[in-house]
Design a protein around this motif. Structure first.
Motif, PDB file in Angstrom:
ATOM      1  N   PHE A 778      23.943  53.332  33.351  1.00 10.85           N
ATOM      2  CA  PHE A 778      24.414  52.306  32.212  1.00 10.85           C
ATOM      3  C   PHE A 778      26.075  52.066  32.291  1.00 10.85           C
ATOM      4  CE2 PHE A 778      25.318  51.384  27.776  1.00 10.85           C
ATOM      5  CZ  PHE A 778      24.367  50.425  27.726  1.00 10.85           C
ATOM      6  N   ASN A 779      26.838  53.064  32.449  1.00 15.57           N
ATOM      7  CA  ASN A 779      28.500  52.842  32.511  1.00 15.57           C
ATOM      8  C   ASN A 779      28.528  51.963  33.552  1.00 15.57           C
ATOM      9  OD1 ASN A 779      31.227  53.746  33.877  1.00 15.57           O
ATOM     10  ND2 ASN A 779      31.289  53.712  31.424  1.00 15.57           N
ATOM     11  N   SER A 780      28.098  52.027  34.685  1.00 12.17           N
ATOM     12  CA  SER A 780      28.730  50.987  35.860  1.00 12.17           C
ATOM     13  C   SER A 780      28.042  49.453  35.718  1.00 12.17           C
ATOM     14  CB  SER A 780      28.195  51.402  37.275  1.00 12.17           C
ATOM     15  OG  SER A 780      27.069  51.274  37.589  1.00 12.17           O
ATOM     16  N   TYR A 781      26.986  49.387  34.661  1.00 13.68           N
ATOM     17  CA  TYR A 781      26.252  48.178  34.546  1.00 13.68           C
ATOM     18  C   TYR A 781      27.156  47.517  33.444  1.00 13.68           C
ATOM     19  CZ  TYR A 781      22.704  45.089  32.578  1.00 13.68           C
ATOM     20  OH  TYR A 781      22.155  43.989  32.174  1.00 13.68           O
ATOM     21  N   VAL A 782      27.690  48.231  32.450  1.00  8.99           N
ATOM     22  CA  VAL A 782      28.384  47.647  31.295  1.00  8.99           C
ATOM     23  C   VAL A 782      29.757  47.314  31.953  1.00  8.99           C
ATOM     24  CG1 VAL A 782      29.580  48.356  29.222  1.00  8.99           C
ATOM     25  CG2 VAL A 782      27.413  48.918  29.401  1.00  8.99           C
ATOM     26  N   THR A 783      30.325  48.240  32.853  1.00 12.65           N
ATOM     27  CA  THR A 783      31.600  47.766  33.308  1.00 12.65           C
ATOM     28  C   THR A 783      31.698  46.498  34.331  1.00 12.65           C
ATOM     29  OG1 THR A 783      31.921  50.309  33.449  1.00 12.65           O
ATOM     30  CG2 THR A 783      33.669  48.953  34.359  1.00 12.65           C
ATOM     31  N   THR A 784      30.618  46.585  35.026  1.00 11.45           N
ATOM     32  CA  THR A 784      30.247  45.461  35.745  1.00 11.45           C
ATOM     33  C   THR A 784      30.317  43.906  35.165  1.00 11.45           C
ATOM     34  OG1 THR A 784      29.457  46.886  37.356  1.00 11.45           O
ATOM     35  CG2 THR A 784      29.182  44.449  37.751  1.00 11.45           C
ATOM     36  N   HIS A 785      29.470  44.143  33.775  1.00 15.55           N
ATOM     37  CA  HIS A 785      29.255  42.984  33.039  1.00 15.55           C
ATOM     38  C   HIS A 785      30.788  42.484  32.600  1.00 15.55           C
ATOM     39  CE1 HIS A 785      25.208  41.439  32.805  1.00 15.55           C
ATOM     40  NE2 HIS A 785      25.054  42.629  32.550  1.00 15.55           N
ATOM     41  N   GLU A 786      31.640  43.363  32.391  1.00 18.25           N
ATOM     42  CA  GLU A 786      32.919  43.231  31.837  1.00 18.25           C
ATOM     43  C   GLU A 786      33.706  42.289  32.678  1.00 18.25           C
ATOM     44  OE1 GLU A 786      34.532  46.768  30.604  1.00 18.25           O
ATOM     45  OE2 GLU A 786      33.414  46.927  28.937  1.00 18.25           O
ATOM     46  N   MET A 787      33.304  43.015  34.414  1.00 21.85           N
ATOM     47  CA  MET A 787      34.084  41.993  35.252  1.00 21.85           C
ATOM     48  C   MET A 787      33.405  40.756  35.330  1.00 21.85           C
ATOM     49  SD  MET A 787      33.970  45.297  38.034  1.00 21.85           S
ATOM     50  CE  MET A 787      34.212  44.156  39.391  1.00 21.85           C
ATOM     51  N   VAL A 788      32.161  40.572  35.061  1.00 13.08           N
ATOM     52  CA  VAL A 788      31.472  39.289  35.154  1.00 13.08           C
ATOM     53  C   VAL A 788      32.229  38.544  34.188  1.00 13.08           C
ATOM     54  CG1 VAL A 788      29.352  37.923  34.394  1.00 13.08           C
ATOM     55  CG2 VAL A 788      29.269  40.000  35.638  1.00 13.08           C
ATOM     56  N   ASP A 789      32.618  38.883  32.935  1.00  5.99           N
ATOM     57  CA  ASP A 789      33.234  38.211  31.930  1.00  5.99           C
ATOM     58  C   ASP A 789      34.761  37.652  32.483  1.00  5.99           C
ATOM     59  OD1 ASP A 789      31.293  38.080  29.834  1.00  5.99           O
ATOM     60  OD2 ASP A 789      31.854  40.148  29.176  1.00  5.99           O
ATOM     61  N   GLU A 790      35.396  38.575  32.782  1.00  9.00           N
ATOM     62  CA  GLU A 790      36.492  38.140  33.457  1.00  9.00           C
ATOM     63  C   GLU A 790      36.559  37.138  34.463  1.00  9.00           C
ATOM     64  OE1 GLU A 790      39.835  38.726  32.454  1.00  9.00           O
ATOM     65  OE2 GLU A 790      38.384  39.938  30.643  1.00  9.00           O
ATOM     66  N   ALA A 791      35.713  37.319  35.307  1.00 13.60           N
ATOM     67  CA  ALA A 791      35.366  36.264  36.295  1.00 13.60           C
ATOM     68  C   ALA A 791      34.934  34.875  35.846  1.00 13.60           C
ATOM     69  CB  ALA A 791      34.385  36.816  37.399  1.00 13.60           C
ATOM     70  N   PHE A 792      34.294  35.004  34.903  1.00 12.32           N
ATOM     71  CA  PHE A 792      33.969  33.548  34.429  1.00 12.32           C
ATOM     72  C   PHE A 792      34.888  32.691  33.515  1.00 12.32           C
ATOM     73  CE2 PHE A 792      31.200  30.899  31.280  1.00 12.32           C
ATOM     74  CZ  PHE A 792      30.496  30.431  32.138  1.00 12.32           C
ATOM     75  N   LYS A 793      35.889  33.440  33.102  1.00 18.71           N
ATOM     76  CA  LYS A 793      37.011  32.845  32.450  1.00 18.71           C
ATOM     77  C   LYS A 793      37.730  32.215  33.558  1.00 18.71           C
ATOM     78  CE  LYS A 793      37.922  36.558  29.003  1.00 18.71           C
ATOM     79  NZ  LYS A 793      38.814  37.630  28.819  1.00 18.71           N
ATOM     80  N   ASN A 794      37.725  32.678  34.710  1.00 30.49           N
ATOM     81  CA  ASN A 794      38.545  31.723  35.733  1.00 30.49           C
ATOM     82  C   ASN A 794      37.386  30.884  36.307  1.00 30.49           C
ATOM     83  OD1 ASN A 794      40.070  30.658  38.220  1.00 30.49           O
ATOM     84  ND2 ASN A 794      40.760  32.574  38.416  1.00 30.49           N
ATOM     85  N   ARG A 795      37.288  29.576  35.675  1.00 33.22           N
ATOM     86  CA  ARG A 795      36.267  28.561  36.022  1.00 33.22           C
ATOM     87  C   ARG A 795      36.405  28.201  37.423  1.00 33.22           C
ATOM     88  NH1 ARG A 795      32.616  27.132  32.068  1.00 33.22           N
ATOM     89  NH2 ARG A 795      32.834  28.644  30.456  1.00 33.22           N
ATOM     90  N   GLU A 796      37.791  28.018  37.957  1.00 33.43           N
ATOM     91  CA  GLU A 796      37.651  27.366  39.351  1.00 33.43           C
ATOM     92  C   GLU A 796      37.179  28.789  40.341  1.00 33.43           C
ATOM     93  OE1 GLU A 796      38.335  24.249  40.342  1.00 33.43           O
ATOM     94  OE2 GLU A 796      38.369  23.971  38.169  1.00 33.43           O
ATOM     95  N   GLU A 797      37.702  29.817  40.117  1.00 32.46           N
ATOM     96  CA  GLU A 797      37.056  30.543  41.083  1.00 32.46           C
ATOM     97  C   GLU A 797      35.833  31.225  40.917  1.00 32.46           C
ATOM     98  OE1 GLU A 797      38.343  34.547  42.018  1.00 32.46           O
ATOM     99  OE2 GLU A 797      40.465  33.329  42.988  1.00 32.46           O
ATOM    100  N   TRP A 798      35.076  30.738  39.853  1.00 32.38           N
ATOM    101  CA  TRP A 798      33.692  30.991  39.486  1.00 32.38           C
ATOM    102  C   TRP A 798      32.804  29.916  40.349  1.00 32.38           C
ATOM    103  CZ3 TRP A 798      30.671  34.754  36.683  1.00 32.38           C
ATOM    104  CH2 TRP A 798      29.633  34.459  36.466  1.00 32.38           C
ATOM    105  N   LEU A 799      33.516  28.657  40.293  1.00 34.04           N
ATOM    106  CA  LEU A 799      32.795  27.658  40.992  1.00 34.04           C
ATOM    107  C   LEU A 799      32.802  27.771  42.469  1.00 34.04           C
ATOM    108  CD1 LEU A 799      34.234  24.426  39.475  1.00 34.04           C
ATOM    109  CD2 LEU A 799      31.801  25.092  40.344  1.00 34.04           C
TER     110      LEU A 799
END
Ligand code: F58
Length: 836
Positions: A778-799
């Protein structure tokens, strides 16, 4: 033949019911109008979308039939080795769009339909999915058929023509309800072959007799007979004229004298009952995914289908008048899991009882002809049939199984003298009460190659469930063929705009038949215009899904939010419970935030879809919880667009075609070591979605191909699972993850309705040993989702991640998969078109 010139629409779209004139150069249109008016006997003035669908389907079907006949003639004339793919499931989805793509006149059809006042998408949408499968295993079979035809392999699929496919799922008050899926009315894609029938025997007894040459022989007598009738479905290849055949068997009472006599004797009721009993065999698809229940009717289905298919295969071989020893040079039979294992026994029976071959000679032919694909290591999914059941239903087959086992164990004993443990472990017969026949053991012993469906999975079967067999036969009998998907359906058809953009960059559609060409896309990762178009296509796909969600659930979702999707069969090992607990955690976190903090939150839509087996209570409870959470969260004005939870009803192939291209992120989060491969992971990435996943199945190879920086991996590794499970049960104390504990508190505080409804879910983690490691991960799942959020903020990188990933997905085409099977297991060659 894709780029046929298309006709410019010569007139305005007519209003429904107005008189229309048709340009003579539009073949599909002329043909579809002819079909509407003659075949369907409908006037164009009352032609609705459904009739337009039928007319279009019939017009394209005509084209297919011609090539289908030619292909069969060519293959018969050429008389080379053929592949027979035996699968109890073929999850085909819709056929019209695929036929249009392969025949190559889709644009002309679009124009023709437009002239008649229809949108081609609406017409395509009229088709009922052919849903003769549960999930991955059935869809893999469908993708493999597509690739075998595309690559010009002389190949047949053999399956059952279920009257009812997988049930339709309705959600009522948050609960799954099952509705029968009757799909056969007006199905233009099947051709009944009433002249191709096989009498299949059941029950009865075995009689020994002495043949004229003095040999002791066996005959199966006093059996009940059910008739198998063939229904054929054309499988067109893409970019080729090859159109292969999928033969599905339907059961019917035998038209012998028996019924007639009953009927004449006035026993009408019992004659009808016999009829119905026979038809029951092919009536329904068993709706279990990764679970075997050992029902007699299921065994009947298996034998009925294996016997009919083998009769057909043998009949075709005998026409060539070759010696039996040449059978394996002419025939490769692939077993899609153990469901068709009786085919091994049936071929041995035919060869020794009917054709009079010696045991060893026959067995040599059998083992050279079969290959077996394993799709699971889950013990509850490994097939076993009770000996008494087999004894009663298939008495001669049971004898043969015992003989196969005897000769096998003799060999093992020679190699491993005094190892009685080994003998009992590898025996086909499990010495339980009642005794059971282990179908996987029989499949291994009766095949020359056994393969898993992803590297990790193929390694696992060699080191766990089939370890002893590796010792006995050596490692060469075992191999890996990593799964794939057909790019025709999962890229070009499901995501036509992305496919067109790629074609524009690569200068054509060759990538659809050589997916490795996608690597050329990497050169454009930094191309501004290309990026913008790429992003625009994803947005449009998300908008379409958002509209569908609004129409079907009533909930509005923000199309700019991060779309996080988990669609697949609902199963504890696939861990939708981990996902929904994570969603609850997110909800609680947002609720506890200040207005200022909320401004930084990346808005999310968590989308779920999938069916639970009707008898799988835990899976149904997960669906119930998702729907309750959906209701609470989506109606919480305080949270608004920051979080929405959606359950899409009745997930199936055609919905997958809409959903996969619309994901930003998809979830493939099985407990490590449990998902053999997974194939939806490939569908999502190929459409430019990123994934969050465990180190399981094909996720590992996807990571190898696209690069670690482009995937969100988390959780326990397969090698550590066993020890953790042991610790949960035998360790000192079992402390659940603290954040998960808060989620459980919310559930227990009735936040999502009566907590009692969900107690089994929390108890499974807290009290029953957390077998699926939900708390550990659970912990690593939730933490990884936080990384997803951060990554999604950077739309160019995400693309950039999205584009790079697609560019590196070339490996996961079923074209590569089929070539591997052909080279390393079947030893067959394609039959080039144009040689005839
Ligand atoms: C699936 N198996 C695997 N079985 O779970 C999946 O990892 C893999 O990608 C896929 O096969 C293709 O290799 C699967 O779908 C079934 O549905 C069976 C249906 C009949 C009863 C036993 C399970």
């Amino acid at each position: 033949h894709l780029n046929l010139p298309t006709r410019k629409s010569s007139r305005q779209v007519p209003m429904f019911g107005r008189s229309v004139e048709f340009p003579a150069d539009s073949l599909p249109q002329k043909e579809l109008v002819r079909h509407i008016e003659t075949t369907l006997a409908r006037s164009l003035y009352n032609c609705d979308e459904n009739a337009a669908y039928s007319g279009t389907a019939l017009a394209f079907r005509d084209r297919l039939i011609i090539e289908w006949n030619k292909t069969q003639q060519r293959q018969t004339f050429n008389d080379q080795k053929r592949v027979y793919y035996l699968s109890l499931e073929f999850l085909m989805g819709r056929a019209l769009d695929n036929a249009m793509l392969n025949v190559g006149l889709k644009d002309a059809a679009r124009d023709g339909l437009k002239d008649l006042g229809f949108r081609i998408e609406d017409v395509i949408g009229q088709e009922h999915d052919a849903a003769l499968g549960n999930g991955g295993l059935g869809r893999l079979a469908a993708c493999l058929l597509d690739s075998m035809a595309t690559l010009n392999y002389p190949a047949w699929g053999y399956g059952l023509r279920y009257r009812y496919g997988i049930f339709k799922q309705e959600i009522v008050n948050g609960y799954q309800m099952e509705v029968p899926d009757y799909w056969l009315d007006n199905n233009p894609w099947e051709f009944p072959r009433h002249e191709i029938t096989v009498d299949i025997q059941f029950y009865g007894c075995v009689r020994k007799y002495q043949a004229e040459n003095g040999k002791i022989m066996h005959s199966w007598e006093d059996a009940e007979i059910v008739q198998a009738v063939a229904y054929d479905v054309p499988i067109p290849g893409y970019g080729t004229k090859t159109t292969n055949n999928l033969r599905l068997w339907s059961s019917k009472a035998s038209s012998g004298e028996f019924d007639f006599q009953k009927f004449n004797a006035g026993d009408y009721e019992s004659a009808v009952a016999d009829e119905q009993r026979a038809e029951t065999i092919s009536a329904v698809l068993y709706p279990n995914d990764n679970l075997e229940r050992g029902k007699e009717l299921r065994l009947k289905q298996q034998y009925f289908w294996c016997a009919a298919s083998l009769y057909d295969i043998v009949r075709r071989f005998k026409k060539s008048k070759r010696a039996w020893s040449e059978f394996p040079d002419q025939v490769a039979i692939q077993l899609n899991d153990t469901h068709p294992t009786l085919a091994i026994v049936e071929l041995q029976r035919i060869l020794i009882d009917t054709e009079g071959l010696e045991w060893d000679e026959a067995w040599n032919i059998v083992t050279k002809s079969f290959g077996y694909t394993n799709h699971t290591v889950l013990p509850e999914a490994l097939e076993k049939w009770s000996v008494p059941l087999l004894q009663n239903l298939l008495p001669r087959h049971l004898q043969i199984i015992y003989d196969v086992n005897l000769y096998f164990l003799q060999i093992v004993e020679k190699r491993f003298p005094n190892d009685r443990e080994m003998l009992s472990r590898v025996s086909i017969i499990e010495e339980s009460h009642p005794k059971m026949v282990r179908m996987a053991h029989l499949a291994i012993i009766g095949s020359h190659k056994v393969n898993g469906v992803a590297e990790l999975h193929s390694d696992l079967i060699k080191t766990t469930i089939f370890k002893d067999f590796v010792e006995i036969y050596g490692p060469d009998r075992f191999t890996n063929v990593t799964n794939g998907i057909t790019p025709r359906r999962w890229l070009h058809q499901a995501n036509p705009r992305l496919s067109a953009l790629i074609a524009e960059k690569l200068g054509g559609y060759e990538f659809l038949t050589d997916l490795t060409l996608l690597d050329k896309l990497e050169a454009f990762v930094d191309d501004k215009k290309f990026r913008t178009e790429w992003a625009e296509i994803k947005s449009a796909n998300k908008l379409r899904l958002a509209r569908y969600i609004k129409e079907t659930t009533g909930f509005s979702v923000n199309p700019d939010a991060l779309f996080d999707v988990q669609v697949k069969r609902i199963h504890e090992y696939k861990r939708q419970q981990l996902n929904i607990f994570g969603v609850i955690h997110r909800y609680l976190t947002i609720k506890a935030m200040s207005a200022e903090e909320r401004k930084k939150v990346v808005p999310r839509v968590s989308i779920f879809g999938g069916k639970a087996a009707p008898g799988y209570w835990m899976a149904k409870t997960v669906i119930h919880l998702i729907n309750k959470v959906s209701f609470v969260v989506n109606n919480d004005a305080d949270v608004g667009d920051l979080l929405k939870v959606i359950f899409i009803e009745d997930y199936n192939v055609s919905k997958a075609e809409m959903i996969c291209p619309a994901s930003d992120l998809s979830e493939h989060i099985s407990t490590a070591g449990t998902e053999a491969s997974g194939t939806s992971n490939m569908k999502f990435v190929l459409s430019g979605g990123l994934i969050i996943g465990t180190c399981d199945g094909a996720n590992i190879e996807i990571t190898r191909e696209i690069g670690e920086q482009n995937i969100f991996l988390f959780g326990t590794l397969a090698e550590d699972v066993e020890e953790l499970r042991h610790r949960h049960v035998y360790g000192q104390t079992f402390q659940i993850d603290s954040q998960l504990a808060k989620v459980f508190e919310a559930i227990k505080g009735n936040m999502f309705g009566d907590a009692g409804d969900f107690s089994a879910l929390t108890a499974s983690v807290e009290q029953h040993g957390d077998f699926y490691l939900v708390s550990d991960d659970f912990n690593s799942y939730v933490t990884t989702h936080e990384m997803v959020d951060e990554a999604f903020k950077n739309r160019e990188e995400w693309l950039a991640k999205s584009i790079t990933s697609v560019a590196r997905m070339g490996f996961f085409s079923t074209d590569r998969v089929i070539n591997e099977y052909a080279d390393s297991i079947w030893n067959v060659e394609p039959l080039e078109v144009g040689k005839d």
